[in-house]
Design a protein around this motif. Structure first.
Motif, PDB file in Angstrom:
ATOM      1  N   UNK A  95      -0.021  -4.708  -7.553  1.00 58.30           N
ATOM      2  CA  UNK A  95      -0.143  -3.849  -6.367  1.00 58.30           C
ATOM      3  C   UNK A  95      -1.454  -3.076  -6.442  1.00 58.30           C
ATOM      4  N   UNK A 139      -4.558  -5.277  -1.866  1.00 58.16           N
ATOM      5  CA  UNK A 139      -4.800  -4.512  -0.655  1.00 58.16           C
ATOM      6  C   UNK A 139      -4.028  -3.189  -0.615  1.00 58.16           C
ATOM      7  N   UNK A 140      -2.744  -3.228  -0.989  1.00 55.81           N
ATOM      8  CA  UNK A 140      -1.933  -2.024  -0.895  1.00 55.81           C
ATOM      9  C   UNK A 140      -2.462  -0.924  -1.824  1.00 55.81           C
ATOM     10  N   UNK A 189      -5.439  -0.527  -3.014  1.00 52.56           N
ATOM     11  CA  UNK A 189      -6.727   0.009  -2.530  1.00 52.56           C
ATOM     12  C   UNK A 189      -6.520   0.951  -1.359  1.00 52.56           C
ATOM     13  N   UNK A 190      -5.554   0.634  -0.483  1.00 55.31           N
ATOM     14  CA  UNK A 190      -5.296   1.515   0.658  1.00 55.31           C
ATOM     15  C   UNK A 190      -4.818   2.880   0.162  1.00 55.31           C
ATOM     16  N   UNK A 218      -5.476   4.290  -2.774  1.00 50.35           N
ATOM     17  CA  UNK A 218      -6.632   4.983  -3.367  1.00 50.35           C
ATOM     18  C   UNK A 218      -7.560   5.502  -2.275  1.00 50.35           C
ATOM     19  N   UNK A 240      -6.743   1.823   7.836  1.00 47.85           N
ATOM     20  CA  UNK A 240      -5.550   2.106   7.030  1.00 47.85           C
ATOM     21  C   UNK A 240      -4.638   3.053   7.809  1.00 47.85           C
ATOM     22  N   UNK A 241      -3.384   2.640   7.989  1.00 48.55           N
ATOM     23  CA  UNK A 241      -2.401   3.460   8.689  1.00 48.55           C
ATOM     24  C   UNK A 241      -1.895   4.529   7.719  1.00 48.55           C
ATOM     25  N   UNK A 246       1.264   4.208   4.934  1.00 50.93           N
ATOM     26  CA  UNK A 246       1.009   4.041   3.503  1.00 50.93           C
ATOM     27  C   UNK A 246       1.476   5.230   2.681  1.00 50.93           C
ATOM     28  N   UNK A 272       5.112   4.621   2.433  1.00 51.18           N
ATOM     29  CA  UNK A 272       5.313   3.486   1.528  1.00 51.18           C
ATOM     30  C   UNK A 272       5.174   3.937   0.075  1.00 51.18           C
ATOM     31  N   UNK A 277       7.993   3.299  -2.728  1.00 53.80           N
ATOM     32  CA  UNK A 277       7.735   2.497  -3.932  1.00 53.80           C
ATOM     33  C   UNK A 277       7.918   3.373  -5.175  1.00 53.80           C
TER      34      UNK A 277
END
Lengths: 253, 307
Positions: free
Chosen positions: B172, B176-177, B179-180, B182, B196-197, B201, B204, B208
Motif C-alpha cells: 500500500x 497509489x494509495x 502516495x495519496x 503522504x 486526490x479526494x 482518503x 480510508x 484501514x
C-alpha cells in the motif's frame, strides 16, 4: 475553453476581484499580470476550486466549475502550480510527479495491498512516464532527492512536471519564472511554447517577469486592485497608459 | 547480501520457539501484535497526519469481537474470526473517521481520546455480551481440527498473520494509495490539485488503520487468553503513539522497530511500574529532541553514510 464571467470575491471586506471577465481560447497562451495583490493568484484559486467567489461564473469546456470539488476540477483536466511552491517537501521528486499522476492510475487499496501484477505493471509505466517528465524539466538527476531540499527554481520546475503528470488540457502556472535565472527563464519559455505547439495545451500564466510575458503570450490581461485595467496583445498592453500608470504610478503621485 | 540477511532472519523467526524459552516466545508474539497496531496507527498518523490517541479503543473492539465470536461460534476458523474482527473495527473506524474529517491536530487528538473512553464504557455496559469488568476468558483459536493452545502455536498464528499484514502495508505504501496519503500529509491543497479526494482518503486511512488495529486486537485476545476493559485504557493508546514516534512517523520498518522497543521496555520496566509513565515521558521527549524522525530515519542516515 475557459470562461470567467463577472467574477467577484472578497475576503473579510477586502475586495480581491470585482467583476472580472475573460475568455481563454483553446491552445492559447494567456497571461495575467498586475502589481502584487492585484488578485492574480485568486483567479487561479477560484478556477481550481480552492476559493468560492461571491458572484460570477467559471466555465470549462461548457461545464460549470463552481459546483465541483477541487479534486474533480483537477480530473476535468485542469492542473496548476503554486506561487509559493507547494511541493510535497519530504517526498522525493519522483514521488511528487507520481502523485501528479494520481487520477490517471487505477490501482486502488485492495489491488495495491495484494500487489497484483496489474498494479506493478501500472507502477512501472507510471515511473517511466514520471522520469520522462522530470527529464523534460531538467530534473531527472534529482529523481531521488527530497523535494524540500531542492533550490526554489528546481521546485518550480518540479511543480510543472507534477502538473503535467496529470495529462491536463489547461495548465495554470503561478509565477513559474520566480527564482529562475535568465537562462532558466529562456528554457522555461521554450518548454511552455513546446507544450502548446506540440501537445495542444492551453496555458494561463501569472507572471511578473515581463520578458517571459511579452515573449510567449498571445494575449495579456492586466489586473489592478481586482479589476481589469487593460487587455490585448503584449504589444497593445505595453503601450497602454493605464498599464504604465498602474506599474509606475501616475506622474502626480 | 540483503536477501541473505532477510533469509537468515526469516529462518530464525521460524525456529524461534525451538531456540528460546516459552516466555520469550510469548513476548515476541506481543511484539508482532503491537507492530501490526503501530503500522495501522502510522498509516493514519504518520502517513496522513491525523493524530489518534484512541487506538486502544480499536484494539479493544477487535479483541472483543474475536473473543465473543470464538465463544459463540467455536467452529469458525481463526482466519475468518480475525478477518471479521478487522472488518468490524474498520466499520467503527469509518464511523469515527467521517465526523472527524472536520477536525485537525489537537481537536482530532481530543476526539479520538474520547473515543477510547467511549469504547471502554461500552464494553462495561454490554456486560451480557462482554461480562463487563469480570472480563472474558478466550478459548484457543481453532484452525480446522487444530486448537492453537500453546505459546508456540499462537506465535506461528501471529507471525503468519503479521507477515501478511506487513507485506500488504508495504505494498500500500509503495503504490497509489500510500502516495495519496503522504500527499495529504505534505500539502492538502497540492494533493487536491493533483486529483486526490481528500475526504475519501482521510476516511480510508481511518478505516484501514482501524482494520489493522482490530486484527491485532483479535490476535492479542488469543495470545493473552483473557481480556478485560482495564487492559485497554488510555495509557495503551499513548504506548501505541510512543511506538510510532520512537520508530519513525511514516515508516513501516520503523513501526516494527518502535513496537519492539516499547514492548521490550515495558517488559524490562515491569518491576518499576510506578516509574513507567516518567520513563516513557523522558524517552518520548528525548526522541523528539534528538531523533525527530525516529529510529527509522536514524538508520537510514547510517546506511547512507556507510555507502
Amino acid at each position: 475553453m475557459l470562461g470567467v464571467e463577472d467574477l467577484s470575491i472578497s475576503f473579510g471586506g477586502l475586495t480581491a476581484l470585482s467583476g472580472l471577465s475573460f475568455e481563454v481560447a483553446e491552445r492559447e497562451i494567456f497571461a495575467l499580470i498586475g502589481p502584487n495583490g492585484a488578485g492574480k493568484s485568486t483567479v487561479f484559486n477560484v478556477v481550481t476550486g480552492l476559493s468560492r467567489p461571491s458572484a460570477g461564473r467559471v466555465r470549462f469546456r461548457g461545464e460549470d466549475l463552481l459546483v465541483l470539488a477541487p479534486h474533480r476540477i483537477a480530473r476535468r483536466g485542469i492542473a496548476r502550480t503554486f506561487q509559493n511552491t507547494e511541493v510535497f517537501r519530504q517526498l522525493t521528486a519522483l514521488d511528487n510527479v507520481l502523485i501528479g499522476r494520481h487520477a490517471q492510475l487505477r490501482g486502488g487499496l485492495l489491488r495495491g495491498a495484494l500487489g497484483l501484477p496489474f498494479v506493478w505493471r501500472e507502477e512501472a509505466a507510471a515511473r517511466a512516464a514520471a522520469r520522462a517528465l522530470l527529464d523534460r524539466v531538467g530534473l531527472v538527476g534529482a529523481a531521488g532527492v527530497e523535494a524540500g531540499s531542492l533550490p526554489l527554481g528546481a521546485q518550480k520546475r518540479l511543480e510543472i512536471a507534477r502538473a503535467l503528470a496529470a495529462a491536463p488540457r489547461l495548465l495554470l502556472l503561478d509565477e513559474p519564472a520566480g527564482g529562475l535565472n535568465p537562462t532558466e527563464t529562456q528554457t522555461l519559455m521554450e518548454l511552455i511554447r513546446g507544450l502548446r505547439d506540440a501537445e495542444g495545451l492551453t496555458v494561463v500564466v501569472v507572471e511578473h517577469d515581463m520578458e517571459l510575458v511579452m515573449g510567449i503570450s498571445d494575449r495579456v490581461l492586466v489586473l489592478n486592485y481586482g479589476r481589469e485595467i487593460s487587455s490585448g496583445s503584449p504589444r497593445e498592453i505595453a503601450a497602454d497608459p493605464a498599464v504604465i500608470e498602474a506599474y509606475l504610478g501616475s506622474e502626480e503621485a | 547480501m540483503r536477501w541473505a540477511a532477510a533469509g537468515a532472519g526469516g529462518v530464525v523467526l521460524l525456529c524461534w520457539p525451538l531456540l528460546v524459552p516459552p516466555y520469550f516466545v510469548f513476548l515476541t508474539s506481543l511484539i508482532v501484535v503491537n507492530a501490526i497496531v503501530a503500522i495501522g496507527l502510522n498509516l493514519l498518523s504518520g502517513y496522513t497526519n491525523q493524530l489518534s490517541f484512541g487506538h486502544a479503543g480499536f484494539f479493544a473492539v477487535g479483541a472483543y469481537v474475536a473473543a465473543v465470536l470464538t465463544l459463540r461460534a467455536p467452529a469458525l476458523p481463526v482466519v475468518a474470526t480475525l478477518a471479521l474482527a478487522g472488518l468490524a473495527t474498520a466499520l467503527v473506524g469509518l464511523a469515527l473517521g467521517i465526523p472527524c474529517l472536520r477536525l485537525e491536530g489537537l481537536y482530532l487528538a481530543m476526539a479520538t481520546l474520547a473515543f477510547g473512553f467511549v469504547v471502554v464504557e461500552a464494553i462495561l455496559n454490554l456486560d451480557w455480551l462482554t461480562r463487563g469488568n469480570d472480563g472474558l476468558a478466550v478459548p484457543a483459536a481453532r484452525l480446522g481440527p487444530l486448537a492453537l493452545g500453546s505459546d508456540a502455536a499462537k506465535y506461528y498464528l501471529v507471525l503468519g498473520v503479521g507477515a501478511l499484514m506487513v507485506a500488504a502495508a508495504v505494498n500500500i505504501a509503495r503504490t497509489r494509495t500510500g502516495r495519496a496519503l503522504l500527499a495529504i500529509r505534505e500539502s492538502e491543497i497540492a494533493a487536491q490539485a493533483s486529483g486526490v479526494h481528500l475526504a475519501a482518503y482521510k476516511t480510508l486511512a481511518f478505516a484501514v488503520s482501524a482494520f489493522y488495529t482490530g486484527v491485532a486486537g483479535g490476535l492479542f485476545a488469543f495470545v493473552v487468553g483473557f481480556i478485560s476493559p482495564d487492559a485497554f485504557d488510555v495509557f495503551l493508546s499513548v504506548d501505541f503513539v510512543a511506538m510510532i514516534i520512537v520508530g519513525g512517523l511514516g515508516s513501516i520498518p520503523g513501526s516494527i522497530v518502535g513496537a519492539a522497543v516499547i514492548t521490550l521496555l515495558y517488559d524490562w520496566l515491569a518491576a518499576f511500574q510506578n516509574y513507567r509513565p516518567l520513563l516513557f515521558g523522558l524517552i518520548l521527549i528525548g526522541c523528539m529532541l534528538f531523533m525527530p524522525g525516529g529510529i527509522a530515519s536514524r538508520m537510514a542516515k547510517w546506511t547512507h553514510q556507510a555507502q
